[in-house]
Design a protein around this motif. Structure first.
Motif, PDB file in Angstrom:
ATOM      1  N   ASN A  54     -72.569  11.053   8.863  1.00  0.00           N
ATOM      2  CA  ASN A  54     -71.226  10.739   9.326  1.00  0.00           C
ATOM      3  C   ASN A  54     -70.867  11.554  10.564  1.00  0.00           C
ATOM      4  O   ASN A  54     -70.331  11.034  11.537  1.00  0.00           O
ATOM      5  CB  ASN A  54     -70.233  11.033   8.201  1.00  0.00           C
ATOM      6  CG  ASN A  54     -68.994  10.196   8.344  1.00  0.00           C
ATOM      7  OD1 ASN A  54     -69.057   9.110   8.919  1.00  0.00           O
ATOM      8  ND2 ASN A  54     -67.880  10.708   7.848  1.00  0.00           N
ATOM      9  N   ASP A  55     -71.220  12.820  10.543  1.00  0.00           N
ATOM     10  CA  ASP A  55     -70.852  13.706  11.646  1.00  0.00           C
ATOM     11  C   ASP A  55     -71.694  13.450  12.894  1.00  0.00           C
ATOM     12  O   ASP A  55     -71.208  13.489  14.018  1.00  0.00           O
ATOM     13  CB  ASP A  55     -71.002  15.167  11.188  1.00  0.00           C
ATOM     14  CG  ASP A  55     -70.132  16.091  12.010  1.00  0.00           C
ATOM     15  OD1 ASP A  55     -70.131  15.940  13.238  1.00  0.00           O
ATOM     16  OD2 ASP A  55     -69.449  16.945  11.433  1.00  0.00           O
TER      17      ASP A  55
ATOM     18  N   GLU B 208     -71.902   0.513   3.315  1.00  0.00           N
ATOM     19  CA  GLU B 208     -70.600   1.094   3.661  1.00  0.00           C
ATOM     20  C   GLU B 208     -70.453   1.260   5.180  1.00  0.00           C
ATOM     21  O   GLU B 208     -69.353   1.349   5.713  1.00  0.00           O
ATOM     22  CB  GLU B 208     -70.569   2.467   2.981  1.00  0.00           C
ATOM     23  CG  GLU B 208     -69.272   3.170   2.890  1.00  0.00           C
ATOM     24  CD  GLU B 208     -69.516   4.544   2.242  1.00  0.00           C
ATOM     25  OE1 GLU B 208     -69.408   5.562   2.943  1.00  0.00           O
ATOM     26  OE2 GLU B 208     -69.847   4.558   1.042  1.00  0.00           O
ATOM     27  N   GLY B 209     -71.581   1.322   5.881  1.00  0.00           N
ATOM     28  CA  GLY B 209     -71.542   1.479   7.342  1.00  0.00           C
ATOM     29  C   GLY B 209     -71.433   2.921   7.774  1.00  0.00           C
ATOM     30  O   GLY B 209     -70.864   3.233   8.833  1.00  0.00           O
TER      31      GLY B 209
ATOM     32  N   SER C 239     -74.037   3.030  10.755  1.00  0.00           N
ATOM     33  CA  SER C 239     -75.232   2.368  10.197  1.00  0.00           C
ATOM     34  C   SER C 239     -75.914   1.438  11.188  1.00  0.00           C
ATOM     35  O   SER C 239     -75.939   0.226  11.043  1.00  0.00           O
ATOM     36  CB  SER C 239     -74.892   1.601   8.921  1.00  0.00           C
ATOM     37  OG  SER C 239     -74.589   2.489   7.896  1.00  0.00           O
ATOM     38  N   SER C 240     -76.496   2.011  12.206  1.00  0.00           N
ATOM     39  CA  SER C 240     -77.139   1.222  13.247  1.00  0.00           C
ATOM     40  C   SER C 240     -78.411   0.559  12.728  1.00  0.00           C
ATOM     41  O   SER C 240     -78.875   0.857  11.630  1.00  0.00           O
ATOM     42  CB  SER C 240     -77.496   2.145  14.397  1.00  0.00           C
ATOM     43  OG  SER C 240     -78.480   3.051  13.948  1.00  0.00           O
ATOM     44  N   GLY C 241     -78.966  -0.315  13.556  1.00  0.00           N
ATOM     45  CA  GLY C 241     -80.244  -0.944  13.211  1.00  0.00           C
ATOM     46  C   GLY C 241     -81.306   0.106  12.987  1.00  0.00           C
ATOM     47  O   GLY C 241     -82.177  -0.040  12.124  1.00  0.00           O
ATOM     48  N   ASN C 242     -81.217   1.205  13.751  1.00  0.00           N
ATOM     49  CA  ASN C 242     -82.169   2.306  13.584  1.00  0.00           C
ATOM     50  C   ASN C 242     -82.122   2.863  12.168  1.00  0.00           C
ATOM     51  O   ASN C 242     -83.148   3.189  11.590  1.00  0.00           O
ATOM     52  CB  ASN C 242     -81.802   3.463  14.530  1.00  0.00           C
ATOM     53  CG  ASN C 242     -82.474   3.319  15.861  1.00  0.00           C
ATOM     54  OD1 ASN C 242     -83.646   2.980  15.930  1.00  0.00           O
ATOM     55  ND2 ASN C 242     -81.728   3.566  16.915  1.00  0.00           N
TER      56      ASN C 242
END
Lengths: 408, 399
Positions: free
Chosen positions: B222-223, B252-253, B257-260
């Motif tokens: 998150n950070d 949750e994203g 939450s990128s494709g990476n």
């Protein structure tokens, strides 16, 4: 009675603690005279050297290096299996290359106890990634005298011997090809066909030895021999060069119409082997350069520099190869490429330059080659330049040139 | 008994006891494997510190014990480890400069000389503490200096970094091996420490291979918000350790939450559970994430260099649209084998090519080159008789 017993037990305790204390401090004993310390150190160094050599010899003999090698005899197959399964569940072990070695050691221990059972378990491991990582261990443990069987096994499991950024088929291919060599040209050709059809590439084999008088010409003349030569992955090029340079060079280089790869002429030992270079290898490197020089199509910087890559880390071979080129332009380009490729190691650069015969040329190369990142101490560079006869002015110019990367 | 005789008797008893005690102490770190007892010695990292008789321990326990010893002892044989522990200071210096072994000899790519050097570095640090770095001079090679500094960095990262920078070595750049030791150490401590370290230092990207058992992945991801090799390592490790928690966080994203993140998590899941399970796990999330994330994750996964993963994901995708999208992305992966796509029906391959055309035109914001389209059809072995329909989709300006 109590007093004598108390004295006895107290003495045991004092003796025990005393021995531990002196043992830990004994390596650095300042009370001994420097001469005696030096003599002792020299004696110990010899012992140490012997220990190291013994350790390496044992490792080489066993085809592995394993700090627990003396303990596996106590493990049952069931225990090894259970420990392996624990290891494969642990992300810290599976994701880290160094920690993964422990899993490979466990698997090797099982392979040494019962290869068939170990393989049966390996085939059911869910992680394809770990299957590939462990397949090299099967290759290492596979018995030499069942080499062809091993080759068939690898071909039947080709996807587990290649992938996830690693090639694990080197040892098992070598054992199969080595056995095929004993059977003659046709057996080698059949083995190559089997490898090709399964998708495994013979270029990744560990070096295969050939007996004196092996008919390389006949091998090169088979369909499979031609294929490996045409694909510039001739695994027997180095061995052929050792036995009959002219014929090998003719077949692998001169008979080919397209751009060739010189590394095939030196693949009789692993590329990353930084051990001692033999006189024959140094002489072969110079000979190849002279032969390339005599051919107008092949005497190009591209071909020449490509050849130098196969000698990386071996300064005496590189120097002989460089000096073998007659054309000064080609020779200089090869030397500059070698310097650029070696410049991450200042020691390697100096070692290579010291092998070149002409000190003035060494200085000139350091003065004129572009894009070298010379990481070494300024003092060391100064000393070498001075030994080569560089003037004070030239030394300062060169030092200034590499000032950013030299250590003060 | 006279006092004199008593004195002599006690003296003899004491001497005997002293001798016995000395002998016991001297031999206490010899290998006692198989004698059914635990021997503990925490003095030297290169010594075998705890040994358990094989038959007295259950297998998981044996494995845990083995792993602990492996991590402790520095990867060399017990004989060599004991020898190194007994070396004089001069000998250690000689040994670390020239381990004297064949660099080519290795166990699965890990040179033996490096193992010896690491063990010697650990022993030098154990004896000399931070002062072991004072011994590094110009004549000491980079490989030796880095090994020693890395040993220090495991417990004193700031000191190791400053010491090397202060010496002008590496022109102020912190070598990758030191960075890696420092980052891994922070990851083994806590999320806040790792966050602080990465925010305070301009490190080049380094992967992390282990995290503290109670590492707060939610806080860290998150950070740090977004891509990066350490963040990818976190997703990969978490998925390998706890697929259910990872699944929730991805849906949750967390951290965008990128494709990476998806790609790294699938990799971590696959490394433990296999590609098919990992693909099923990934596909099960697709209906629960936003369209842009879904597309981005399909794009990033298609860049993987693991052919079995690509095949498992392709086969696992349920919707025709996703399969076409993923297949089109695969056409841009030039490194990895995707011959298995040729086994798909003409219809499926046609849809993949159509999708690829659409994506390419959107990306280049212009008409598609006909030659490029033909190359792509060739790549997928698309039958001649079906090509006309796809060629007709090209805008008139294409050639």
């Amino acid at each position: 009675m109590r007093i004598p017993l108390g004295c006895f037990l107290a003495a045991i305790l004092i003796g025990f603690l005393g021995s531990r204390f002196f043992k830990d401090t004994s390596p650095v004993d300042d009370s001994v005279s420097p001469e005696r310390r030096e003599r002792k150190a020299n004696r110990d160094r010899r012992t140490l050297q012997q220990q190291m050599e013994d350790s390496v010899a044992q490792a080489r003999l066993a085809g592995k290096f394993d700090p627990f090698s003396g303990e596996w005899a106590d493990w049952t197959e069931e225990e090894l299996k259970s420990a392996l399964e624990e290891g494969l569940k642990d992300p810290a072990v599976v994701l880290d290359g160094k920690e993964q070695r422990l899993v490979r050691m466990l698997f090797r221990a099982w392979c040494d106890k019962n290869l068939e059972n170990a393989i049966a378990w390996w085939e059911t491991t869910p992680s394809e990634f770990m299957q590939v990582r462990l397949s090299g261990v099967i290759g290492a443990a596979w018995p030499e005298d069942r080499g062809m069987e091993g080759l068939e096994f690898a071909c039947a499991h080709s996807e587990q011997f290649f992938g996830y950024g690693s090639v694990a088929s080197g040892q098992i291919m070598q054992k199969g090809l080595q056995q095929a060599v004993a059977g003659g040209v046709n057996e080698v050709a059949s083995a190559l066909k089997m490898l090709r059809e399964s998708g495994l590439d013979s270029r990744y084999t560990m070096p295969v030895k050939f007996p004196d008088g092996f008919d390389f010409v006949a091998l090169a003349d088979t369909d499979e021999g031609r294929r490996v030569i045409e694909s510039e992955s001739c695994f027997f090029g180095g061995e052929w060069m050792k036995q009959d340079r002219e014929a090998a060079f003719q077949s692998l280089v001169l008979d080919r119409s397209s751009f060739m790869k010189v590394f095939q002429l030196f693949n009789d030992r692993p590329l990353q082997n930084y051990g001692d270079t033999t006189t024959e290898e140094v002489e072969r490197a110079g000979w190849v350069a002279q032969k390339l020089s005599k051919n107008s199509i092949l005497s190009t910087p591209g071909v020449a520099s490509n050849g130098a890559l196969s000698m990386k880390g071996r300064p005496s071979m590189l120097a002989a190869y460089t000096e073998g080129f007659e054309d000064t332009v080609v020779r200089t380009i090869v030397a500059e490429d070698i310097l650029r490729n070696s410049s991450s190691s200042g020691e390697m650069v100096i070692s290579y330059l010291n092998q070149l015969k002409d000190p003035e040329w060494r200085i000139s190369l350091l003065e004129n080659t572009d894009s070298i990142v010379l990481t070494m101490s300024e003092k060391q560079l100064r000393e070498n330049l001075s030994n080569w006869g560089a003037s004070t002015e030239k030394i300062e110019t060169i030092i200034k040139r590499y000032a950013l990367t030299l250590r003060p | 008994m006279t006092p004199w005789r008593k004195f002599w008797m006690l003296s003899v008893i004491s001497l005997l006891g002293l001798g016995l005690g000395w002998a016991l102490g001297s031999n206490s770190d010899h290998d006692e494997r198989g004698e059914g007892k635990i021997v503990t010695s925490a003095r030297s990292p290169t010594r075998t510190s705890t040994r358990i008789h094989s038959n007295s321990a259950s297998s998981p326990h044996r494995y845990a014990e083995l792993l602990r010893r492996y991590r402790d002892r520095g990867n060399v044989s017990p004989e060599l480890a004991r020898y190194i522990a007994k070396c004089s200071g001069d000998q250690l210096e000689a040994l670390i400069i020239n381990p004297g072994v064949d660099e080519g000899l290795s166990f699965a790519g890990y040179p033996l000389a490096a193992q010896v050097r690491e063990t010697v570095a650990a022993e030098m640090f154990r004896r000399r503490g931070l002062a072991c770095l004072d011994w590094i001079t110009d004549s000491i090679s980079d490989a030796v200096a880095i090994t020693l500094a890395r040993e220090v960095a495991k417990t004193n990262p700031d000191f190791a970094i400053q010491k090397l920078k202060g010496m002008g070595r590496y022109v102020g750049i912190v070598p990758n091996m030191i960075q890696s030791a420092v980052i891994n150490r922070a990851a083994m401590r806590s999320a806040p420490e790792l966050i602080e370290l990465l925010k305070d230092n301009k490190f080049s990207v380094q992967a992390v291979t282990n995290f503290a058992p109670d590492f707060n992945f939610t806080e860290y991801i998150n950070d740090m918000n977004g891509a990066g090799k350490v963040t990818n390592s976190a997703w990969k490790f978490l998925a390998a350790k706890d697929p259910d928690q990872t699944r929730s966080l991805l849906i949750e994203g967390l951290g965008g939450s990128s494709g990476n993140g998806f790609s790294a998590a699938v990799e971590g899941m696959a490394i433990i559970n296999g590609e098919t399970e990992a693909a099923k796990w990934y596909v099960s999330m697709l209906d629960e994430i936003p369209e842009t994330t879904r597309k981005e994750s399909l794009r990033m996964l298609a860049l993987s260099d693991a052919s079995p993963r690509l095949e498992a994901v392709f086969n696992g995708l349920q919707s025709e649209q996703d399969r076409a999208e993923f297949g089109a992305n695969l056409l841009n992966n030039y490194r990895t084998k995707t011959e298995w796509l040729l086994d798909e029906s003409v219809e499926v391959r046609g849809k993949i090519i159509e999708h690829w055309m659409k994506n390419t035109m959107a990306r280049t914001k212009g008409p598609l080159n006909a030659k490029e389209l033909i190359n792509t059809m060739d790549k997928l072995n698309f039958p001649e008789e079906s090509r006309e329909k796809l060629l007709s989709l090209l805008p008139p300006t294409s050639n």
